[in-house]
Design an enzyme around this catalytic site. Sequence first.
Site, PDB file in Angstrom:
ATOM      1  N   GLU A 274      39.153  51.640  33.722  1.00 47.84           N
ATOM      2  CA  GLU A 274      38.098  51.461  34.727  1.00 47.84           C
ATOM      3  C   GLU A 274      37.030  50.595  34.083  1.00 47.84           C
ATOM      4  OE1 GLU A 274      38.301  52.240  37.709  1.00 47.84           O
ATOM      5  OE2 GLU A 274      39.803  53.804  37.837  1.00 47.84           O
ATOM      6  N   CYS A 308      28.952  50.523  37.347  1.00 50.46           N
ATOM      7  CA  CYS A 308      30.025  49.536  37.489  1.00 50.46           C
ATOM      8  C   CYS A 308      30.126  49.070  38.936  1.00 50.46           C
ATOM      9  CB  CYS A 308      31.352  50.108  36.999  1.00 50.46           C
ATOM     10  SG  CYS A 308      31.790  51.685  37.717  1.00 50.46           S
TER      11      CYS A 308
END
Length: 522
Positions: A274, A308
């Site tokens: 990720e 993110c």
Amino acid sequence: MSTEATESMKSAIGADLEKIGVSDMNNGASTGTNWFETTGEVLDSYSPADGSLIGSIRQATSEDYEKVVQTAQTAFIEWRMWPAPKRGEVVRQIGDELRKYKSELGKLVSYEMGKIYQEGLGEVQEMIDICDFAVGLSRQLHGYTMHSERPRHRMYEQYHPLGIVGVISAFNFPVAVWSWNAMLAMVCGDCVIWKPSSKVMLCAIATHKIIGDVLRRNQVPEGVVNLVAAGSKYVGDNFLADKRIPLISATGSTRVGRRVGKIVGERLGRSLLELGGNNAIIITENADLNLALRAVLFGAVGTCGQRCTSTRRLIIHESQYAEFVTRLVKAYGHIKIGSPLSKDTLVGPMIDKGAVKDYLNAIEEVKKEGGKIIYGGGILDGNGYESGCYVIPAIAEVQNHFKMVQEETFAPLLYLIKYKNIDEAIAMQNDVPQGLSSSIFSRNILESEKFLSHEGSDCGIANVNIGTSGAEIGGAFGGEKDTGGGRESGSDSWKIYMRRQTNTINYSNDLPLAQGITFETE
């Protein structure tokens, strides 16, 4: 932010730290029900909110890591044979324990990382929610039954526990990302070894202190849930290269992800990556600007731009550009920057001075490429901002092809880009190396459906009339391209934590072969 506010932060966190087991000096390794007397170098954790020392950690050493892995190996042999609903019951109780300490843990997340208290509470709530999700999942670890081409044969697939799962988490979500992985891995029958970011180790230590009693009450084998709080000097490439750990789940930058993927891949292990995002919101000529403004504001400045899924780029139709930018700049002028523990604060500090330096460098590079800063970009200092980690969120007018625009700047720097038609907007949205989250604001169904179609967004997350940030745990979370391709949390993400097996049972007295092959033995 006054000096008095700084002093109140120190006093506000002290009693809460004691409740969740954080001391002035803390050991850095645990096997869930047991803590090691670690002897690694001492690492001090300072709050970006006021620069105060929160606590210190004796880091786990390579020897501690080896003992943790061996304990986890032994635990797995027993844990995998616990019925999945019984494993789910342990996770349910972990969720209840987190509910008890939601305020205290949320406050530590806020104070050690710098996100505002409401976001700290929200992060702990994510942990609770994924526990609830995992409890239900523990009764739904399903396989498939297929019809065999051979008479009196039954064929089906099932999933078995994988083994030890290594979790490497980033500083921006000190506890939630671990829980996304750990709770699913636990109900799947795996053991977990957590290596937290060195910037927020106290959050990881507190989490293990909180859940320890649950593990002991349920007589969970020592080594099912493990912590190694250590820098790469002690636990680094050796962790990634360890063949005893079939899956490494890593959250972080694309640069870090490439290294993880390479080392794990060389031993043919699994990696769940990720990584970075360069997320855009498209505001069309048919957008509700009130909705869009709220989404952009939270997406761009929430967590001080250190998610993110933070909104990095704003792609605005030329007919809406002038009005929306005027309203956006006005809204930025009302942002309250200050103590993350104050209820009035919208934006807290960045994680450290290094992050601030990267932010300022990015602004200078944007200027060199021809970008124009139309708001913010400075540092707040003095009068309670002495930590040096507070910045004024910035807005810049740019071109999508600028080098800095193509990169992920992990800071509150929002890029404005103008477009003429929806095809151009989608092309710009996709024309970056990353592919995590994306969004369109439109009341036109043709535009919205095009954005969600095969010729639309190339991101793992694509939203309509909501922002890029704030994913729910029920859906699979992750992205494409330089974001790494991994998926964790909801949907069927549980499958990566298990090994898949196809079974065929012959309940006849004959042995027909597949594809009609004949093979005589006489």
